[in-house]
Design a protein around this motif. Sequence first.
Motif, PDB file in Angstrom:
ATOM      1  N   HIS A 219      35.615  43.567  35.718  1.00  0.00           N
ATOM      2  CA  HIS A 219      35.506  45.029  35.693  1.00  0.00           C
ATOM      3  C   HIS A 219      36.622  45.689  34.866  1.00  0.00           C
ATOM      4  CE1 HIS A 219      32.160  45.373  38.395  1.00  0.00           C
ATOM      5  NE2 HIS A 219      32.773  44.749  39.373  1.00  0.00           N
ATOM      6  N   ARG A 220      37.502  44.882  34.294  1.00  0.00           N
ATOM      7  CA  ARG A 220      38.650  45.452  33.589  1.00  0.00           C
ATOM      8  C   ARG A 220      38.247  46.425  32.473  1.00  0.00           C
ATOM      9  NH1 ARG A 220      44.089  43.854  33.105  1.00  0.00           N
ATOM     10  NH2 ARG A 220      43.633  42.037  34.398  1.00  0.00           N
ATOM     11  N   PRO A 221      37.241  46.108  31.624  1.00  0.00           N
ATOM     12  CA  PRO A 221      36.919  47.041  30.522  1.00  0.00           C
ATOM     13  C   PRO A 221      36.498  48.426  31.010  1.00  0.00           C
ATOM     14  CG  PRO A 221      35.994  44.885  30.071  1.00  0.00           C
ATOM     15  CD  PRO A 221      36.496  44.839  31.477  1.00  0.00           C
ATOM     16  N   VAL A 222      35.638  48.496  32.025  1.00  0.00           N
ATOM     17  CA  VAL A 222      35.183  49.806  32.482  1.00  0.00           C
ATOM     18  C   VAL A 222      36.322  50.574  33.140  1.00  0.00           C
ATOM     19  CG1 VAL A 222      34.380  49.059  34.779  1.00  0.00           C
ATOM     20  CG2 VAL A 222      33.302  51.014  33.680  1.00  0.00           C
ATOM     21  N   LEU A 223      37.255  49.874  33.768  1.00  0.00           N
ATOM     22  CA  LEU A 223      38.389  50.550  34.389  1.00  0.00           C
ATOM     23  C   LEU A 223      39.369  51.061  33.338  1.00  0.00           C
ATOM     24  CD1 LEU A 223      39.003  48.087  37.371  1.00  0.00           C
ATOM     25  CD2 LEU A 223      38.177  50.444  37.537  1.00  0.00           C
ATOM     26  N   THR A 224      39.710  50.219  32.394  1.00  0.00           N
ATOM     27  CA  THR A 224      40.665  50.646  31.373  1.00  0.00           C
ATOM     28  C   THR A 224      40.084  51.764  30.505  1.00  0.00           C
ATOM     29  OG1 THR A 224      39.930  48.823  29.948  1.00  0.00           O
ATOM     30  CG2 THR A 224      41.879  48.444  31.315  1.00  0.00           C
ATOM     31  N   ASP A 225      38.781  51.728  30.264  1.00  0.00           N
ATOM     32  CA  ASP A 225      38.152  52.810  29.502  1.00  0.00           C
ATOM     33  C   ASP A 225      38.269  54.151  30.224  1.00  0.00           C
ATOM     34  OD1 ASP A 225      37.466  51.078  27.505  1.00  0.00           O
ATOM     35  OD2 ASP A 225      35.338  50.949  28.032  1.00  0.00           O
ATOM     36  N   ALA A 226      38.365  54.090  31.551  1.00  0.00           N
ATOM     37  CA  ALA A 226      38.494  55.314  32.341  1.00  0.00           C
ATOM     38  C   ALA A 226      39.948  55.719  32.549  1.00  0.00           C
ATOM     39  CB  ALA A 226      37.820  55.121  33.699  1.00  0.00           C
ATOM     40  N   GLY A 227      40.878  54.998  31.907  1.00  0.00           N
ATOM     41  CA  GLY A 227      42.286  55.337  32.032  1.00  0.00           C
ATOM     42  C   GLY A 227      42.953  54.745  33.249  1.00  0.00           C
ATOM     43  N   VAL A 228      42.325  53.729  33.846  1.00  0.00           N
ATOM     44  CA  VAL A 228      42.884  53.088  35.041  1.00  0.00           C
ATOM     45  C   VAL A 228      43.709  51.874  34.621  1.00  0.00           C
ATOM     46  CG1 VAL A 228      42.303  51.863  37.173  1.00  0.00           C
ATOM     47  CG2 VAL A 228      40.958  53.872  36.474  1.00  0.00           C
ATOM     48  N   ASP A 229      44.907  51.753  35.156  1.00  0.00           N
ATOM     49  CA  ASP A 229      45.730  50.568  34.916  1.00  0.00           C
ATOM     50  C   ASP A 229      45.265  49.432  35.822  1.00  0.00           C
ATOM     51  OD1 ASP A 229      47.376  51.905  33.082  1.00  0.00           O
ATOM     52  OD2 ASP A 229      48.655  52.687  34.698  1.00  0.00           O
ATOM     53  N   VAL A 230      45.285  48.213  35.311  1.00  0.00           N
ATOM     54  CA  VAL A 230      44.869  47.045  36.100  1.00  0.00           C
ATOM     55  C   VAL A 230      46.005  46.037  36.096  1.00  0.00           C
ATOM     56  CG1 VAL A 230      43.166  45.218  36.386  1.00  0.00           C
ATOM     57  CG2 VAL A 230      42.463  47.442  35.452  1.00  0.00           C
ATOM     58  N   VAL A 231      46.432  45.624  37.299  1.00  0.00           N
ATOM     59  CA  VAL A 231      47.504  44.644  37.437  1.00  0.00           C
ATOM     60  C   VAL A 231      47.035  43.558  38.402  1.00  0.00           C
ATOM     61  CG1 VAL A 231      49.277  46.390  37.023  1.00  0.00           C
ATOM     62  CG2 VAL A 231      48.597  45.858  39.376  1.00  0.00           C
ATOM     63  N   SER A 232      47.740  42.445  38.416  1.00  0.00           N
ATOM     64  CA  SER A 232      47.393  41.375  39.346  1.00  0.00           C
ATOM     65  C   SER A 232      47.905  41.715  40.738  1.00  0.00           C
ATOM     66  CB  SER A 232      47.991  40.049  38.883  1.00  0.00           C
ATOM     67  OG  SER A 232      49.399  40.067  39.024  1.00  0.00           O
ATOM     68  N   THR A 233      47.224  41.201  41.745  1.00  0.00           N
ATOM     69  CA  THR A 233      47.656  41.444  43.121  1.00  0.00           C
ATOM     70  C   THR A 233      49.039  40.853  43.371  1.00  0.00           C
ATOM     71  OG1 THR A 233      45.335  41.367  43.804  1.00  0.00           O
ATOM     72  CG2 THR A 233      46.981  41.163  45.539  1.00  0.00           C
ATOM     73  N   ASP A 234      49.314  39.726  42.754  1.00  0.00           N
ATOM     74  CA  ASP A 234      50.601  39.065  42.956  1.00  0.00           C
ATOM     75  C   ASP A 234      51.775  39.914  42.478  1.00  0.00           C
ATOM     76  OD1 ASP A 234      49.258  36.916  43.988  1.00  0.00           O
ATOM     77  OD2 ASP A 234      49.307  35.737  42.142  1.00  0.00           O
ATOM     78  N   SER A 235      51.507  40.836  41.554  1.00  0.00           N
ATOM     79  CA  SER A 235      52.598  41.643  41.005  1.00  0.00           C
ATOM     80  C   SER A 235      52.987  42.807  41.911  1.00  0.00           C
ATOM     81  CB  SER A 235      52.200  42.188  39.629  1.00  0.00           C
ATOM     82  OG  SER A 235      51.170  43.163  39.746  1.00  0.00           O
ATOM     83  N   VAL A 236      52.193  43.039  42.961  1.00  0.00           N
ATOM     84  CA  VAL A 236      52.459  44.168  43.849  1.00  0.00           C
ATOM     85  C   VAL A 236      53.504  43.773  44.885  1.00  0.00           C
ATOM     86  CG1 VAL A 236      51.465  45.759  45.522  1.00  0.00           C
ATOM     87  CG2 VAL A 236      50.163  45.109  43.496  1.00  0.00           C
ATOM     88  N   THR A 237      54.596  44.505  44.925  1.00  0.00           N
ATOM     89  CA  THR A 237      55.674  44.250  45.885  1.00  0.00           C
ATOM     90  C   THR A 237      55.913  45.503  46.717  1.00  0.00           C
ATOM     91  OG1 THR A 237      57.408  45.032  44.393  1.00  0.00           O
ATOM     92  CG2 THR A 237      56.754  42.693  44.232  1.00  0.00           C
ATOM     93  N   ARG A 238      56.757  45.374  47.711  1.00  0.00           N
ATOM     94  CA  ARG A 238      57.088  46.539  48.543  1.00  0.00           C
ATOM     95  C   ARG A 238      57.705  47.643  47.699  1.00  0.00           C
ATOM     96  NH1 ARG A 238      60.630  46.561  54.178  1.00  0.00           N
ATOM     97  NH2 ARG A 238      60.930  48.827  54.284  1.00  0.00           N
ATOM     98  N   ASP A 239      58.555  47.276  46.770  1.00  0.00           N
ATOM     99  CA  ASP A 239      59.196  48.289  45.938  1.00  0.00           C
ATOM    100  C   ASP A 239      58.190  48.967  45.017  1.00  0.00           C
ATOM    101  OD1 ASP A 239      61.630  47.770  47.092  1.00  0.00           O
ATOM    102  OD2 ASP A 239      62.292  46.389  45.514  1.00  0.00           O
TER     103      ASP A 239
END
Length: 530
Positions: free
Chosen positions: A50-70
Motif C-alpha cells: 500500500h506504500r504508493p497510494v499512501l505516499t501519493d496522499a502525502g502520508v509518511d511510511v516507516v517500519s514498525t521496528d523504527s517506532v520507539t517510545r521517544d
Amino acid sequence: MAADPASDQLPSLPGLRVLVAGAGTAGVSAALFLAAHGAHVTVCDGRTHHRPVLTDAGVDVVSTDSVTRDSVAAFDLVVVSPGFRPDSAVVTAARAAGLPVWGEVELAWRVDHSGLLGAPRTWLVITGTNGKTTTTSMVEAIVSASPRSVAACGNIGLPVLDALTLDPRVEVLAVELSSFQLHWAPSVIPDAGVVLNIAEDHLDWHGSMAAYVTAKSGALRGPIAIIGADDPVAGVLSATTPGARTVGVRLGAPAVGEVGVVSGDLVDRAFGPDPEGAGIPVGTTGSIRPAGPSGLTDALAAAALCRAVGIAAADVDRGLAGFRPGRHRGEVVAALEGIEFVDDSKATNPHAAAASIRAHRRVVLIAGGLLKGAAVDDLVVESADRLAAVVLLGTDRDLLAAAIARHAPSIPTVTLLTGDDDRVIATPVLPEAVADSAHSPSTSTDTLRAITASAADPALGTADGVMNAAVAIAWHLATADSDRPDAILLAPAAASLDMFSGYGVRGDAFAHGALALGAIATLDDPTTAP
C-alpha cells in the motif's frame, strides 16, 4: 495540539500529528481520511503493497521496528489496526507517552458524531463469535428493502470511514465488529446492537474469556441491547447503559419484549404497537437462508435490529425472503450420488463449526487449522451424534484428534500431514467395531493411504494437495458408511492462515477437491461465484 485521552470529542484534524499502526484495509482507510482532512499522518508497517497510494496522499511510511517510545511522543494521536494487541510495543509506547489510542472504528464514530460529514448516521452494531457476517448482510438486505439507504461495513470488509464518505450518502450503517474492533472503540454507542453468541475464540489476543466477553459486550452500550437468548453466555448479558432495553431473540416462542418463532413465523413482540399481544409476523422460517438453527437465529437478530430503528415488518419479511448468504458460509458447492459438498470455511472457531454441523443430520467433517487457543472438547461432545467420520488437517489437527479420542472414540478419524518427502501421509484411527457395524472392511489403513497418494496432485506437499486428499478420504468414508451422511462438510473450527492465504482460498480448494472426484457443481463455478 495533542488529543485529550479523556475526551470523547474529535480533535481538530488540520495539523494533527497522527501515527497509524498497520497498513491493512482499516489502517489505510484511516490514514487516507486523516490526510485528506489536513492531518500530518505517518503509517508504521512492514508491508509495502500500500506504500504508493499512501505516499501519493502525502502520508509518511516507516517500519514498525523504527517506532520507539521517544518517537511516538512526537505524535498527538495513535490509531491502531484491529490486530494490534493492547500489550504491543506501539500501544505500550503510546500509553507511556500519555497519548490516546483509537481504532479505526473509534475514529469513524467520532468523525460521524462531530458533524464533520453532516448529521450522524444510524448505527446498528453486530457482533458474536459466530454469525456476524451473515447477520450483517441480512440487515443490509432488510434495510435495502425499505425506503432507507444502508451500507454494510466494518469487519465485513468496507471500513466504516469509507462507508461514511459514500456518495450518495447512506443513512444506516450495518456495522459488523470483531472483539478486536470493539476493544479499540470504547466510545461507540449504537442505536441498537446485538451479541449473537459467545464461545471461546481469540483468547490468545484478549488473554482471558472474561476480557473477550467484556469486549463483545461493547455492542450493548446503546439504548437497545439485543442478545441471543438461547446462547448460554450471550443469553445472560444485558444492556450496559442504565435505562436501556434488553431484547432477547430465541428459536422458540418469544416472551413479551422478545423476537422469536411461532408456528413457522418470525414474530416480533418487542417493537410493535402492542408487545403484550401476540406480536407481529416479520418473516417465515421456510424462506430463511442459510437453513438451520444458526441461520434462523441470525435472521431473528437482523429482524430485531431493523425493527428497533423503525423498519416496517413488511420490509423485514421482503428483505429476509430475498437474502442469500455469501461465499463459504454453508454453501453447497457440489453434489455426488446424493451427498452434498458443503463449504463452510468461514466457520473459523469451534462454536461456528458446531452450528454448521447442527444444520445437518449426519456429516463427514473436514476440520483443522489454527485454533487460536480455543478448546474443542465441547464441539466434539455436542456434535458426536452427527459425525459419521472426521478428516483432520492443519497445525492443530492433533488437538482435535485428541478431543475425539477422549469423548467420541468410536468416530473414524483420519489425520493428514505432509511428510519429509513432501508426500501427504494419512494416519487413520479406525475402531475395531467400525468394520463390524456401519463401515465396510475396505475402510482400512492401507486403503486410506492409497487414496491419499492418488488424490494428491504432483506438488504433493501443497495445501491444495492436502485438501484434495482430505476430500477424497472424506468421500471414501461417506460411501463406506451404510447410514450415508447428508454431506461432506468443511467446517474447520479453526483459522486458515497456517495453510492458506484466507478462508476463501481454503473453501475454493475444498470445492476443487470435490470437482476432482467427479462431483457435479451446484454453482456455475463454485470457486468464483459472487
